[in-house]
Design an enzyme around this catalytic site. Sequence first.
Site, short mmCIF file in Angstrom:
data_model
loop_
_atom_site.label_atom_id
_atom_site.label_comp_id
_atom_site.label_asym_id
_atom_site.label_seq_id
_atom_site.Cartn_x
_atom_site.Cartn_y
_atom_site.Cartn_z
N ASP A 81 -4.25 -10.22 -15.60
CA ASP A 81 -5.41 -11.11 -15.53
C ASP A 81 -6.44 -10.64 -16.55
OD1 ASP A 81 -6.94 -13.23 -14.20
OD2 ASP A 81 -5.73 -12.72 -12.45
N GLU A 123 -6.52 -20.56 -16.95
CA GLU A 123 -6.97 -21.18 -15.69
C GLU A 123 -7.94 -22.29 -16.05
OE1 GLU A 123 -9.05 -20.16 -11.41
OE2 GLU A 123 -9.75 -19.15 -13.22
N ASN A 131 -0.39 4.48 -0.80
CA ASN A 131 -1.11 5.73 -0.52
C ASN A 131 -1.80 5.74 0.84
OD1 ASN A 131 -3.27 4.05 -0.96
ND2 ASN A 131 -4.14 5.19 -2.69
N ASP A 139 -1.66 -1.18 -4.07
CA ASP A 139 -1.89 -0.42 -5.29
C ASP A 139 -0.70 -0.55 -6.24
OD1 ASP A 139 0.01 1.44 -4.09
OD2 ASP A 139 -1.69 2.18 -2.92
N ASP A 150 -4.19 3.79 2.34
CA ASP A 150 -5.62 3.51 2.53
C ASP A 150 -5.88 2.09 2.98
OD1 ASP A 150 -5.09 2.11 0.23
OD2 ASP A 150 -6.62 3.09 -1.01
N ASP A 202 -8.83 -16.03 -16.95
CA ASP A 202 -9.66 -16.55 -15.87
C ASP A 202 -10.69 -17.55 -16.41
OD1 ASP A 202 -10.55 -16.25 -13.00
OD2 ASP A 202 -12.40 -15.59 -13.97
N ASP A 233 0.85 -1.19 0.00
CA ASP A 233 0.00 0.00 0.00
C ASP A 233 0.89 1.24 0.00
OD1 ASP A 233 -1.86 1.99 0.43
OD2 ASP A 233 -2.13 1.52 2.56
N HIS A 288 -4.50 -17.44 -5.37
CA HIS A 288 -5.43 -16.60 -4.62
C HIS A 288 -6.76 -17.29 -4.33
CE1 HIS A 288 -6.51 -16.26 -8.80
NE2 HIS A 288 -7.67 -15.72 -8.47
N ASP A 289 -7.00 -18.46 -4.92
CA ASP A 289 -8.26 -19.18 -4.71
C ASP A 289 -8.11 -20.40 -3.80
OD1 ASP A 289 -9.88 -17.54 -6.30
OD2 ASP A 289 -9.36 -18.62 -8.13
#
Length: 537
Positions: free
Chosen positions: A104, A269, A29, A35, A31, A206, A27, A330-331
């Site tokens: 992606d 994928e 910035n 990013d 928040d 994907d 991160d 990530h899954d």
Amino acid sequence: MKEAPTQTPLWWKSGVIYQLYPRSFQDANGDGVGDLRGIQQRLDYLQWLGVKAVWISPIYPSPMADFGYDISDYTDIHPLFGTLADFDALLADIHARGLKLILDLVPNHTSDKHPWFLESRSSKDNPKRNWYLWRDAKEDGSVPNNWLAAFGGPAWEWDEVTQQYYYHAFLKEQPDLNWRNPEVQEAMLKVMQFWLDRGVDGFRVDVMWHMIKDGQWRDNPPNPDYKPHMGTYDQLLPVYSTDQPEVHDLVRRMRALLDRYTERVMIGEIYLPIHKLVTYYGVDNTGAHLPFNFQLITLPWNAATIAAAINEYEGALPLEGWPNWVLSNHDQPRIASRIGSDQARVAAMLLLTLRGTPTLYYGDEIGMRDVPIPWNQIQDPQGLNMPDKNLSRDPARTPMQWDAMVHAGFSAVRPWLPLERHAGQRNVALQRNDPGSMLSLYRRLLQLRHAERAFTIGNYTPVYGDHQLISYIREEIGGKRFLIVLNLTHRTALFRAGERGLKGTVVLSTVVGADDRDLEALMPLEGDEGIVVKLDS
């Protein structure tokens, strides 16, 4: 595939791909969400680690119903991650370092807020009505067929205005595109061209196997192997809603576009058995360059099972088909959580010494584990929609652990997902100069891959396997030979090198301090040990 030793392999064959989840990498910035500028700040690390390509999960404008996999604009950047100018700066910096960038691509479905779908659902006679999959209800008002959504419930959503159902393989906020429509095909090819012209080096596509559905809309049959702990989607076998023969024509069109550019790659994928997976290479290798091979994720961590799967895969690959391997994404749960931290070191050696292209999931190189997420902080729709199944993907998507500072160096504020409790003891800064750390092991393995062509273009030959051990040889044609022996258990084991006439020196072990020893005729291995042996000529 056998290449002559004088050839220089393509970057996507010789290099290692690094998948990062942009919300969780860095991160910049303040928040609490990662990013593009944050990624740019960490390129020194990726270059030091030794990876070749960076694959970034979706960064497009999106309502974030599925954290970026519900896209409302394919040719821009979500403000959460930055701007197109930030993207261009990141891409330029990546290329300046000799690295590659893979985006992606999510072609199967859009957000229900995408202008295409807003037009499609506005009326039955709208020109874009046939861009999505609309069907009448049955006579009794029920759904058109029994297809299920991957995130729970039926795959059909009723639209009151136009009095029809639309199909969504995932969330109702993610309507599936009608890829039988040539206009949809052309629109998506233009999306790809937009990013290729901008300079991206390829796409990870994907749910590629979902893109075409059965033209007769037949019911899917029951799954005889369904168990109560499984997701509701698994109650049926998706034989009509996925993996239709016509999908290969679409993949071939996408590949033809990439082939108009220099050294671009398309990764698909595809969660399918090996005999179906390899068909996605296409006739005469005109399909996906790398249909993702998830066996090291989906199979039990058992030596005999994995050895057999490796050999089945090698035997099933078409001529010119290039293999690939992955341990986490990530899954799926992280490798260290699935098999334990000690075996995760063995898995790293397996991943980075098998023939083919490895994909490394961010944080695995420091041994990150799944993080328990309190119920009131779960964000993943798969977890929220099936709360009794423990299927949330959030635990494997938590922020990268850079150092022992507050918020692990990821952000100046509280991150969007909780950090691992042990982030202070498991992070990049702590492991970077520790020769016994997971990070040091990964870096040494990556250095070995870069230094020895046997690991990038060499042949793979199985040697021996049993209930504990996997062993194989990687050999450059006319060059060096390396023996890899992996103990996939916590128990000690003996490898009978003498019976096979093998002699050499251990150049790398997963056990700290166990390098630089001769290969013995009866070679003892500790539990959770893997070794790389440079064989005598």
